[in-house]
Design a protein around this motif. Structure first.
Motif, mmCIF file in Angstrom:
data_model
loop_
_atom_site.group_PDB
_atom_site.id
_atom_site.type_symbol
_atom_site.label_atom_id
_atom_site.label_comp_id
_atom_site.label_asym_id
_atom_site.label_seq_id
_atom_site.Cartn_x
_atom_site.Cartn_y
_atom_site.Cartn_z
ATOM 1 N N LEU A 134 1.170 -12.697 80.826
ATOM 2 C CA LEU A 134 0.868 -12.456 79.427
ATOM 3 C C LEU A 134 -0.616 -12.742 79.232
ATOM 4 N N LYS A 389 7.987 -10.549 79.006
ATOM 5 C CA LYS A 389 7.198 -9.696 79.898
ATOM 6 C C LYS A 389 7.953 -8.405 80.229
ATOM 7 N N LEU A 394 5.786 -5.047 81.519
ATOM 8 C CA LEU A 394 4.785 -5.528 82.482
ATOM 9 C C LEU A 394 5.296 -5.516 83.916
#
Length: 603
Positions: A134, A389, A394
């Motif tokens: 992050l 996430k 991601l």
């Protein structure tokens, strides 16, 4: 730079495309799917205790590059963290997040930011257990912005509150979110959900949308939706509410004296709205609220507040992050080794920017190994962080492209939208004898004097210069004289001399107090007989301490976008439509309102 295409919902959007995405309340899935939850669980099972603990830390790091920072930044990293680079920080401590600061040289320009983000993600995925990071910053806009030009700088919270438009608040967040996403920043510590009911608040002020809890709640929800429609995780802050204090938690430990009933009425609604809007994370405050927890512990370390109220009563199951652990508000009662342990025991998930990472990281490890914190408790927070996430996409693709930056950051559509939004925020409080707009005169000749506060990221120069330049471009003859926030006798005399023969003097003011030398400047200019127009560059309360002025505006920030909007109002290019989102109280009798919430003149 890496040239892979970003995930479709994180695509780098122009203003038009961003607006088209508005149909969905949030582009982030409400939660991870069952399949992804299983993958996350298996990932956690592969992690060592050190890797799990590392995922809970979000840390600063110096440098414009993840692997090749300047020598001065290497030296600073070694001195403060014990590592040389961001990549080394990630490999050593397995941190789950990085926070960007301008002063840490992380945010020089958009292309550099994207490259730094790429390097950080590459370092995270190079670990024994590959995990993306992050990447966060404080990009509230207005008074707090870590990324400056050529990125688009938009009106801040109180200015948006003055616009009374959730649509504008949502649009501003979508634009800001699209530009952050283009640079690889995936978490923004915004919006501010504090209700600023105390004019003397030294740390919130214009960072709040206003003093009406329900209006603030609507704005907070709109910005959560706007940011998350652009694929950015929000962090509504500062729970349980930092709006009614005269102390700054950066330097002391404030106490909020609201009763439980007052907290329910004043502070709770914006956080309830943020949760209902699907806020990805919520940030705690380093404040004591005896009505919620009589122990004297700051909220960040309070189990009754974080777990009892936020988790159990409000039903929030997203990521809870602390405010920065280097702030004095969280360090006064306990040592830096105890603070992270107590925060986790209180129920938080992310530990933001401890002053001594090695001490904090090892303190948490020791607490787990001794049995003070169970490993299951650590895993619960790791699972929330990894689920976020996953929601951000991601794990599939954390990278952004240089081309995406060019297509998105500071593009003409976004800049035009920023000006259009700002035009709806400027508030006219005084307009004696119909002085404004000044365009009734032929080529008005004005002097611009006043405050020159420290420049935020959204300024190209002193506000007096920006204001004079804007007026000149609008057909005025305008000259600037920066007298600062504490003008002495020589500068006052120079301003008085410069006012002779002018059609008006525009005075930029900045948080005028009872003893501020800015009052003497304004009084001396009023005494010349030349019409005086004041423009409050930050909190709108200045007018209560300034008498005799012919016209007065509230701009809510000294960033270029809001200063230029004030110039357009002075020049008559746009009509003032902003309305006070906070009351302005009388200086001689604070119990009485000089101008109520919703007040604003037009012409």
């Amino acid at each position: 730079m890496h040239d892979r295409t970003s995930l479709s919902r994180r695509t780098l959007l122009t203003a038009t495309a961003v607006a088209a995405a508005a149909g969905s309340a949030s582009a982030l899935p409400a939660r991870a799917s069952a399949a992804s939850s299983g993958r996350i669980r298996r990932l956690v099972d592969r992690m060592s205790l050190e890797e799990k603990v590392g995922q809970l830390f979000v840390m600063r790091v110096y440098g414009h590059s993840a692997t090749d920072p300047d020598q001065a930044d290497i030296d600073a990293n070694l001195a403060e963290i014990g590592v040389r680079t961001a990549a080394e920080l990630i490999s050593t401590y397995h941190v789950g997040g990085i926070i960007y600061f301008a002063w840490a040289h992380n945010t020089r320009d958009p292309q550099q930011i994207a490259g730094l983000s790429h390097g950080i993600q590459r370092a995270g995925l190079a670990g024994r257990v590959p995990v993306p990071l992050l990447i966060a910053t404080d990009q509230e806009h207005g008074a707090v912005a870590r990324v400056g030009k050529p990125a688009t700088l938009l009106p801040g919270a109180m200015a948006l509150g003055a616009s009374e438009s959730t649509a504008r608040a949502r649009e501003a967040a979508r634009i800001a979110g699209a530009e952050l996403a283009a640079m690889g920043i995936n978490q923004n510590y915004a919006p501010d959900a504090d209700v600023n009911v105390n004019p003397a608040n030294p740390v919130i002020g214009v960072r709040s949308f206003g003093a009406d809890p329900q209006a603030v709640a609507r704005m907070v929800a709109a910005q959560v939706e706007g940011y998350q429609s652009a694929g950015i995780a929000t962090a509504a802050k500062h729970f349980p509410g930092h709006g009614d204090t005269t102390d700054d938690s950066h330097t002391s430990l404030p106490t909020i004296h609201h009763t439980r009933a007052q907290w329910e009425e004043l502070d709770r609604p914006p956080f309830r709205a943020a949760i209902d809007a699907g806020a990805a994370s919520i940030m705690t405050a380093h404040i004591v609220v005896p009505a919620l927890d009589p122990s004297g512990d700051p909220a960040t370390l309070s189990h009754p507040i974080v777990t009892g109220i936020l988790r159990e009563q409000l039903g929030y199951d997203g990521v809870v992050i602390t405010d920065a652990l280097g702030m004095e508000g969280v360090r006064q009662k306990y040592g830096d080794d105890r603070v992270p342990v107590l925060a986790l025991l209180a129920g938080v998930d992310q530990l933001l920017n401890p002053p001594d990472l090695d001490l904090a990281w090892n303190a948490v490890l020791t607490a787990v190994r001794s049995g003070e914190i169970s490993e299951g408790r650590i895993e619960a927070s790791v699972l929330r962080v990894l689920a976020l996430k996953e929601r951000l996409g991601l794990f599939r693709d954390p990278y952004v492209t240089g081309g995406g930056v060019d297509r998105t950051v500071g593009v003409p559509e976004h800049l035009a939208a920023a000006d259009r939004i700002a035009d709806a925020t400027t508030t006219l409080l005084v307009n004696e004898r119909g002085l404004l707009p000044l365009n009734r005169r032929r080529e008005p000749n004005v002097l611009v004097v006043g405050a020159d506060p420290a420049a935020p990221s959204g300024t190209t120069g002193p506000p007096t210069t920006v204001l004079a330049t804007a007026l000149t471009e609008l057909g005025f003859t305008a000259t600037a004289l920066s007298t600062g926030t504490a003008p002495g006798a020589a500068l006052v005399d120079a301003a008085v001399a410069g006012a002779r023969g002018k059609d008006a003097v525009v005075v930029a003011t900045y948080n005028v107090s009872a003893t501020s030398p800015q009052r003497a400047l304004v009084a001396a200019l009023v005494a010349t007989g030349v019409p005086v127009v004041t423009v409050a560059l930050r909190d709108p309360y200045d007018i209560a301490r300034l008498s005799g002025v012919t016209a007065s505006l509230a701009a809510y920030s000294w960033t270029d976008v809001e200063v230029r909007a004030a110039a357009r109002v002075i020049a008559g290019r746009v009509r003032p439509v902003g309305r006070l989102p906070v009351p302005v109280r009388r200086a001689d009798d604070p119990a009485r309102e000089l101008y109520p919430i919703g007040y604003g003149l037009t012409y």
